[in-house]
Design an enzyme around this catalytic site. Structure first.
Site, PDB file in Angstrom:
ATOM      1  N   HIS A 337       0.858  -1.347   0.082  1.00  0.00           N
ATOM      2  CA  HIS A 337       0.062   0.089   0.086  1.00  0.00           C
ATOM      3  C   HIS A 337       0.735   1.290  -0.040  1.00  0.00           C
ATOM      4  CE1 HIS A 337      -2.981   2.789   1.592  1.00  0.00           C
ATOM      5  NE2 HIS A 337      -3.991   2.088   0.691  1.00  0.00           N
ATOM      6  N   CYS A 338       1.855   1.322   0.755  1.00  0.00           N
ATOM      7  CA  CYS A 338       2.887   2.350   0.632  1.00  0.00           C
ATOM      8  C   CYS A 338       3.698   2.715  -0.771  1.00  0.00           C
ATOM      9  CB  CYS A 338       4.165   1.948   1.765  1.00  0.00           C
ATOM     10  SG  CYS A 338       3.582   1.778   3.377  1.00  0.00           S
ATOM     11  N   LEU A 339       3.507   1.689  -1.260  1.00  0.00           N
ATOM     12  CA  LEU A 339       4.233   1.651  -2.652  1.00  0.00           C
ATOM     13  C   LEU A 339       3.225   2.139  -3.924  1.00  0.00           C
ATOM     14  CD1 LEU A 339       6.381  -1.418  -2.579  1.00  0.00           C
ATOM     15  CD2 LEU A 339       7.341   0.910  -2.674  1.00  0.00           C
TER      16      LEU A 339
END
Length: 352
Positions: A337-339
């Site tokens: 999700h961070c990416l």
């Protein structure tokens, strides 16, 4: 077109939920060896596996500026159907945080995005000049209307249900290393004006060990439908994550949505502690990513991997929930999700 005076919510824009239909997902190719100290070599390959997993479901746009970055991306995923490379340079790979917030509308409005300011989680990891320019470059490629609030906000710090409720943490959004001039009331007004939300739910910010974001919500808890929130919970009382995650669970159990209905709270396990040298990694399954008809869940070589997939599959029967390895990526202190940053389809009616 950039707008300084018009407010998206007043015009009729809204921030859709991640499970609503998407046009694409945007990612930034990993290039910063300092984000994965001593362990960068396997990272592009594992990132490519994530790209292939998402591309099974929909278009994946990759920021791959600079010749050497473009060359590596082309060699690993250039021939994958649904993958498109763009000459947009970045400092790092965390597109959830430096990418734009895409908006949609139930009216006949032009495609738009919000271009927040970005300072690499409170100035922790300079330089971040290229990252801060990413939203504007995407807007130029797509001809989008751009709204510029002028405040710092990372995409991983907020989560929404598409119906007007937003979930976040005080430890991040109210941290003095972001917008020291804003108090809670002023911060909430920005969220209402630019994302079209009505109710903001504030968790204290029980961070999991290894997190360097000051408590991003996407490491802690996520909406999976309009009323259901999954939360990372540690059941081992001897683990450092026990107290903070139990606090998060208790806070969520007392919260209600925009219609004052209690939230449905579902626990997601945490994997066993993972370390590189003395650094504990913020490994967790809340960092999954929605795609059209699918969910991609980070896998850490832990017995809880399969449990997390099974829990999410039961909650999302109309999605195909799959895993992809993240043991190397999480050494960068983030995961799927961070990416990634989803781009919704525009001009869609509010889901029933």
């Amino acid at each position: 077109m950039t707008s300084a005076n018009e407010l998206p919510a007043q015009l009729g824009y809204r921030w859709p939920a991640e499970w609503e239909p998407q046009a694409s997902v945007w990612v930034s190719w990993p290039r910063n060896v300092e984000s994965w100290p001593g362990k960068f070599e396997p990272v592009p390959g594992e990132f490519a596996q994530l790209v292939r997993a998402m591309a099974q479901f929909q278009r994946v746009n990759i920021n791959a500026g600079r010749p050497e970055v473009m060359a590596q991306a082309e060699s690993l995923v250039g021939n994958v159907p649904n993958v498109f490379l763009h000459d947009i340079p970045t400092n790092d790979a965390w597109c959830r945080d430096h990418g734009p917030t895409f908006l949609t509308s139930d009216r006949d409005l032009p495609p738009a995005l919000v271009d927040w300011q970005y300072n690499a989680w409170g100035g922790k990891y300079p330089p971040f000049d290229f990252d801060n320019e990413v939203p504007g470059k995407i807007a130029k490629i797509q001809g989008r209307h751009v709204f510029t609030p002028g405040i710092i906000l990372e995409g991983g710090a907020i989560d929404g249900n598409g119906r007007g409720t937003l979930l976040t943490t005080r430890s991040c959004l109210l941290n003095e290393n972001r917008n020291p001039h804003l108090d809670q009331a002023a911060t909430e007004q920005y969220l209402r004006d630019y994302l079209g939300v009505q109710k903001i739910l504030w968790m204290t910010g029980g961070e999991i060990e290894g997190d360097d974001t000051d408590g991003h919500i996407d490491q802690l808890a996520r909406f999976v439908d309009a009323r259901t929130v999954v939360v990372s919970v540690c059941e081992d009382e001897s683990d450092e994550n026990y107290g903070p995650t139990q606090q998060n669970l208790a806070e969520l159990q007392a919260m209600t949505d925009q219609d004052d209905r209690p939230l449905e709270i579902v626990r997601l396990p945490l994997p066993r502690p993972l370390f590189v040298d003395d650094q504990r990694l913020p490994a967790g399954y809340c960092n999954f990513v929605f795609v059209n008809g699918g969910v991609v869940v980070p896998q850490f070589g832990d017995p809880a991997d399969a449990r997390a997939i099974a829990i999410l599959q039961e909650l999302l029967p109309h999605h195909r929930v799959i895993g992809s390895p993240s043991l190397d990526l999480v050494w960068g202190l983030g995961s799927f999700h961070c990416l990634s940053q989803q781009e919704p389809l525009t001009k869609l009616p509010l889901p029933k």
